[in-house]
Design an enzyme around this catalytic site. Structure first.
Site, PDB file in Angstrom:
ATOM      1  CB  CYS A   1     -53.245  -4.911 -55.001  1.00  0.00           C
ATOM      2  SG  CYS A   1     -52.748  -3.889 -56.054  1.00  0.00           S
ATOM      3  CG  ASP A   2     -53.308 -10.286 -50.592  1.00  0.00           C
ATOM      4  OD1 ASP A   2     -53.636 -11.091 -52.064  1.00  0.00           O
ATOM      5  OD2 ASP A   2     -53.663 -10.025 -49.025  1.00  0.00           O
TER       6      ASP A   2
END
Length: 479
Positions: free
Chosen positions: A159-160
């Site tokens: 995730c980012d």
């Protein structure tokens, strides 16, 4: 059994969103160098990093994080699969002590032997003669049914998140001055919070990625509000310098789009990505509703652990016939890692963990380890835990044996390993479960204040390490 999820992030918000939605993940931090990952991607595209839009950035970083954890898990599975040597299994619940054996040498009645077991207060069995058996480690209970045996999963999620205002992408501010500047610029304005996800199926290596975004409108908060908000520390390590679920929630007037994406995990996006890999979202559910979670790695009498002590699949207590509760519903495991003299091949040091005060027998020395997660073999669990706690990377060590203390419904597996030839392990405390992690000279180990079980086991461990050192070729002899 549900398909396991590995979250390549230490974000409390992401973990909480998943858990609330029925998915309790294993946490494996990626430690990706984000600027380097963006620079490498931009170079491959023959553009400057500044030319990458926010959607591209969060996708690239989510993929880099998922890929790093995927590679780390491949190292774990490979090291476990290459394990050699023998597993010695002790069964203390079948042991007879001096109090339970008759004078004529015959076994005491079962009721008396049970009394001795139930009155044992530590996992030491100091007076017992433990029944033991030996078998090849390959094909034993410590290597079976692990990561490489499934047709699907675990799913590794990278995730980012970034906040975009006036066409400029913002990640975590990291310091008060940057957070202050951004919060003032965001006041009474609307920007976009972008979240990228990459999901890799460990069993097949297939990966999919996508992005989610939402428009976030901020209220007319005061400079005093900003200073007090910064003082909480919350905005320093979150994308865009704000959170939707914490102290900053009152300063957000509205969200248009996926609110979970603003908190770092877009549940609808993850559901769609999982389906592309042939996995239904409900196959990931592993949280039982309306049941309180285990209290953590401690007994009630222990000091309180850090607030961010992470509950993961496999955590929990097992009531044992020996009279104690043991940690790990799937059992527990740890790594006894030894370093050898390059010339003689003899053991010179072992990695030891100085246990956090809040943990069981806090302040004592033992080996890094913990509960085995769902879907892991004991060796894989030991390798994962030793990295999480002591920075021991699976790719740098070779497993040469194991000792398994089998209580029936629960077992603790001590995985014995050497540094690989040409590799160097630099242990350090990676989490709050350790006061310190250190290479300890062999002759100093028995003089440390050892965990009760380690104090009981060390004499036989020391002998076995020397035997293994004599039988396993060293770096010098291989050269």
């Amino acid at each position: 059994m549900s398909i396991q999820v590995v979250l390549a992030s230490q974000s409390v918000s992401r973990r909480n969103v998943l858990t609330t939605a029925g998915v309790c993940p294993i946490i494996r931090v990626s430690h990706v160098d984000e600027p380097a990952a963006l620079a490498a991607y931009a170079d491959r595209q023959d553009v400057a990093v500044d030319e990458l839009d926010t959607s591209q950035r969060v996708t690239v970083l989510a993929q880099a994080k998922a890929q790093a954890v995927y590679e780390a898990y491949r190292d774990v599975a490979r090291t476990a699969g290459e394990a050699s040597g023998e597993q010695v299994t002790a069964r203390p619940l079948d042991a007879e002590t001096s109090r339970s054996a008759k004078a004529d040498g015959h076994a005491a009645p079962a009721a008396e032997r049970r009394f001795v077991r139930m009155s044992t207060t530590t996992r030491a069995f100091l007076e017992a003669h433990l029944p033991m058996s030996t078998e090849p480690l390959s094909g034993s209970a410590s290597t079976s049914n692990g990561l490489g045996h499934g047709e699907v999963g675990p799913l590794i999620i990278g995730c980012d998140s970034m906040f975009c205002l006036d066409g400029v992408s913002y990640g975590k501010p990291h310091n008060p001055d940057t957070a202050r500047q951004r919060l003032r610029a965001m006041r009474s304005r609307t920007g976009e919070l972008w979240t990228g996800h990459c999901v890799i199926d460990f069993a097949t290596g297939r990966q999919v990625a996508g992005t989610s975004h939402a428009r976030v409108t901020f209220g007319d908060y005061s400079d005093r509000d900003i200073e007090r908000y910064i003082a909480t520390g919350e905005p320093l390590e979150v994308a865009g310098s704000f959170t939707l679920e914490g102290f900053g929630a009152a300063f957000i007037d509205g969200v248009e789009g996926d609110p979970h994406g603003v908190m770092g995990v877009s549940l609808p996006l993850l559901r769609h990505l999982a389906r592309q890999l042939g996995v239904e979202w409900t196959d990931l559910w592993n949280v039982t509703p309306h049941v309180a979670e285990p209290v953590g790695k401690r007994e009630a009498k222990m000091q309180t652990p850090p607030k961010e002590n992470v509950h993961q699949p496999g955590d929990g207590w097992v009531e044992c016939a020996c009279g104690r509760r043991h940690w790990g519903v799937n059992g527990a495991a740890g790594v006894l890692l030894a370093r050898r003299d390059e010339t003689t091949g003899r053991i010179v040091d072992v990695v030891m963990q100085h246990r956090a005060i809040w943990s069981a027998e806090g302040g004592t020395w033992g080996i890094p380890g913990g509960a085995i997660a769902d879907g892991e073999s004991p060796i894989e669990g030991a390798l994962r835990e030793s990295f999480e706690e002591a920075n021991i990377a699976a790719r740098d060590i070779e497993v040469v044996g194991a000792y398994r203390e089998d209580h029936g419904p629960w077992a603790y597996t001590t995985v014995i390993a050497f540094e690989k030839p040409g590799h160097h392990v630099a242990p350090r405390a990676n989490d709050d479960e350790s006061l310190e992690i250190a290479w300890v000279p062999m002759d100093e180990v028995p003089h440390r204040r050892l965990l009760t079980a380690m104090r009981a086991d060390w004499p036989r461990f020391a002998v076995r390490l020397e035997e293994l050192a004599a039988s396993v070729p060293s770096h010098h002899s291989r050269g």
